[in-house]
Design an enzyme around this catalytic site. Structure first.
Site, short mmCIF file in Angstrom:
data_model
loop_
_atom_site.label_atom_id
_atom_site.label_comp_id
_atom_site.label_asym_id
_atom_site.label_seq_id
_atom_site.Cartn_x
_atom_site.Cartn_y
_atom_site.Cartn_z
N HIS A 1 -0.81 -68.08 -8.97
CA HIS A 1 -0.33 -66.69 -8.95
C HIS A 1 0.83 -66.53 -7.96
CE1 HIS A 1 -4.71 -65.42 -9.99
NE2 HIS A 1 -3.98 -65.17 -11.06
N LYS B 1 -16.91 -52.64 -13.70
CA LYS B 1 -17.34 -54.04 -13.52
C LYS B 1 -17.21 -54.46 -12.07
CE LYS B 1 -15.50 -56.59 -17.23
NZ LYS B 1 -14.89 -57.84 -17.57
N ARG C 1 0.37 -71.08 -18.20
CA ARG C 1 0.00 -72.46 -17.87
C ARG C 1 0.08 -73.37 -19.08
NH1 ARG C 1 -5.28 -70.24 -15.02
NH2 ARG C 1 -4.93 -68.97 -16.85
N SER D 1 -8.56 -68.51 -11.26
CA SER D 1 -9.48 -67.86 -10.31
C SER D 1 -10.92 -68.24 -10.61
CB SER D 1 -9.34 -66.34 -10.39
OG SER D 1 -8.03 -65.95 -10.11
#
Ligand code: PNS
Length: 158
Positions: free
Chosen positions: A17, A41, A91, A128
């Protein structure tokens, strides 16, 4: 004055990132890093901590603002900010397949463009979720996330 928006969950921020944020800062006068959270969430890290992780990691002297957003369409955030582009890293093909419909939908909604930057191949395996899982089970994620994020991941083991 050109401004772009680098959106994501950043839960937590990775060196992948950060590479994109720094490179976006070379292309636009100002980068707004938008930490988007779903209010219904619970993430891995609280939003305030995700913001702090990023603020601590962004090199000094860059025109980068880090802000939280929730319960809003990305295009509305971009419009409110006056951002002319959404910048995202890719990516590989899997990212492209995930990102393309969102980029097309966002352009459909307001005309905002998405600019894709090729991710650093050395960090192609970094996400992540993967670094969190690896760290959770005792793996070393040094070099994949900033040191302070690695330490926070280690601290939440158990
Ligand atoms: O880091 P992530 O989780 O891949 O980021 C995805 C994110 C937050 C950028 C995406 O889910 C998003 O744009 N959410 C905001 C709500 C929205 O606008 N949804 C429609 C997208 S076409």
């Amino acid at each position: 004055m050109t401004r772009c928006l680098c959106p994501g969950s950043y839960d937590p921020v990775t060196n992948g990132h950060l590479d994109i944020i720094v490179r976006a800062a070379a292309l636009y006068d100002e980068v707004v890093v938008g930490v988007l959270h779903n209010p219904s969430k619970r993430g891995r890290f609280p939003v305030e901590q995700r913001l702090e992780f990023i603020r601590e990691a962004v090199p000094e002297g860059l025109s980068v603002r880090v802000e939280a957003f929730g319960g809003q369409l990305l295009v509305d955030i971009a419009q409110e900010l006056g951002a002319t582009a959404i910048v995202k890293g890719l990516r590989g093909g899997t990212d492209f397949a995930y990102e393309l419909p969102m980029a097309l939908m966002n352009r459909h909604l307001t005309g905002v463009e998405t600019v894709f930057l090729p991710g650093d191949p050395a960090l192609e395996h970094v996400s992540s979720s993967l670094v969190s899982e690896v760290s959770q089970y005792g793996g070393d994620v040094s070099g994949l996330v900033p040191d302070h994020v690695r330490d926070a991941l280690v601290a939440r083991r158990g």
